[in-house]
Design an enzyme around this catalytic site. Structure first.
Site, short mmCIF file in Angstrom:
data_model
loop_
_atom_site.label_atom_id
_atom_site.label_comp_id
_atom_site.label_asym_id
_atom_site.label_seq_id
_atom_site.Cartn_x
_atom_site.Cartn_y
_atom_site.Cartn_z
N HIS A 51 0.91 -0.98 -0.02
CA HIS A 51 0.07 0.20 -0.18
C HIS A 51 1.01 1.35 -0.19
O HIS A 51 1.99 1.22 0.70
CB HIS A 51 -0.94 -0.15 1.34
CG HIS A 51 -1.93 0.94 1.09
ND1 HIS A 51 -1.77 2.54 1.51
CD2 HIS A 51 -3.25 1.04 0.76
CE1 HIS A 51 -2.89 3.12 1.06
NE2 HIS A 51 -3.82 2.36 0.69
N GLU A 72 -3.99 1.71 -7.41
CA GLU A 72 -4.45 2.78 -6.73
C GLU A 72 -3.34 4.09 -6.98
O GLU A 72 -2.18 4.20 -6.28
CB GLU A 72 -4.17 2.55 -4.92
CG GLU A 72 -5.27 1.41 -4.86
CD GLU A 72 -5.47 1.39 -3.28
OE1 GLU A 72 -6.57 1.47 -2.69
OE2 GLU A 72 -4.42 1.63 -2.49
#
Ligand code: PGA
Length: 247
Positions: free
Chosen positions: A91, A161
């Protein structure tokens, strides 16, 4: 679709965590989608029964340590024993703490070694006119895929993302047309590591300011297999609304 809720550090009490899980259970029963809830470590153990119909438990990180003398680490074995089946790796908020592509590749290996599905987050920090950001994306995908065995490569989930779109509002998210282009690009990258047929089967999610107001158009125009949702996943009415928009 696969709808993963990344609670980040938004949820501060077990009471709030329980309310979110109770609501997700009800949603999952009526939904054709699979929901994955990724609480922080202290809350994971509250839900040993997760893994019911359409509802799975995820973790936000995993250690490369296998156990023993590793203070502060949480291992794949521990996660597996609590009913976790997905692990977010790479992430951007972890990358910002210094995690490298090499470390992320080792985390993905640890996840797979423990029969956990890695959700590998990739995404450019910013965009530029000469599209050098595509190189950043290529490096992120290649580092992990090339560290896995050909058989394991097909088991991962990718979450695209773009960092510039995270934690904002629906208005600032990517457009469906741009998203569709990026998904195609990522699939092409995947096909450098697995067969075209296998690449077509790898799930690619989108994350970054997905809210009830844009989720449907992103699902319809973005060619995605699901979503990784941050801030909109930690409020019961908002998350319920978002999942219903996809039904
Ligand atoms: P956001 O976060 O939905 O709050 O933008 C998504 C993510 O970072 O996974």
């Amino acid at each position: 679709m696969l709808i993963a809720a990344n609670w980040k550090a938004y949820v501060e009490t077990p009471t709030k965590a329980r309310a979110l899980v109770a609501s997700a259970k009800r949603l999952a029963l009526r939904s054709k989608h699979t929901l994955v809830l990724a609480p922080t470590y202290p809350h994971i153990g509250l839900f040993p029964g997760a893994g019911k119909k359409n509802l799975a438990l995820g973790a936000q990180d995993i250690s490369i340590a296998e156990g023993g003398a590793a203070t502060g680490e949480v291992t794949g074995k521990q996660l597996k024993s609590l009913g976790v089946s997905y692990v977010i790796v790479g992430h951007s908020e972890r990358r910002a703490t210094g995690e490298t592509n090499e470390l992320i590749a080792r985390k993905a290996q640890q996840a797979i070694a423990n029969k956990l599905t890695p959700i590998l987050c990739v995404g450019e920090r910013t965009r530029d006119a000469d599209a050098t950001y595509l190189q950043e994306l290529r490096a992120q995908v290649t580092a992990v895929l090339s560290a896995l065995t050909p058989k394991d490569r097909g088991t991962i989930v990718i979450a695209y993302e773009p960092v510039w779109a995270i934690g904002r509002s629906a208005r600032e998210a990517i457009t469906p047309a741009d998203l569709a282009e990026m998904i195609l690009y990522i699939r092409k990258l995947l096909a450098e590591h697995v067969t075209v047929k296998a690449a077509a089967k790898i799930k690619i999610l989108y994350g970054g300011s997905v809210e009830p107001g844009n989720v449907r158009e992103l699902a319809e125009g973005g060619k995605v297999d699901g979503f990784l949702i941050g801030h909109a996943s930690v409020d019961v009415p908002t998350f319920t609304d978002l999942v219903k928009k996809l039904s």
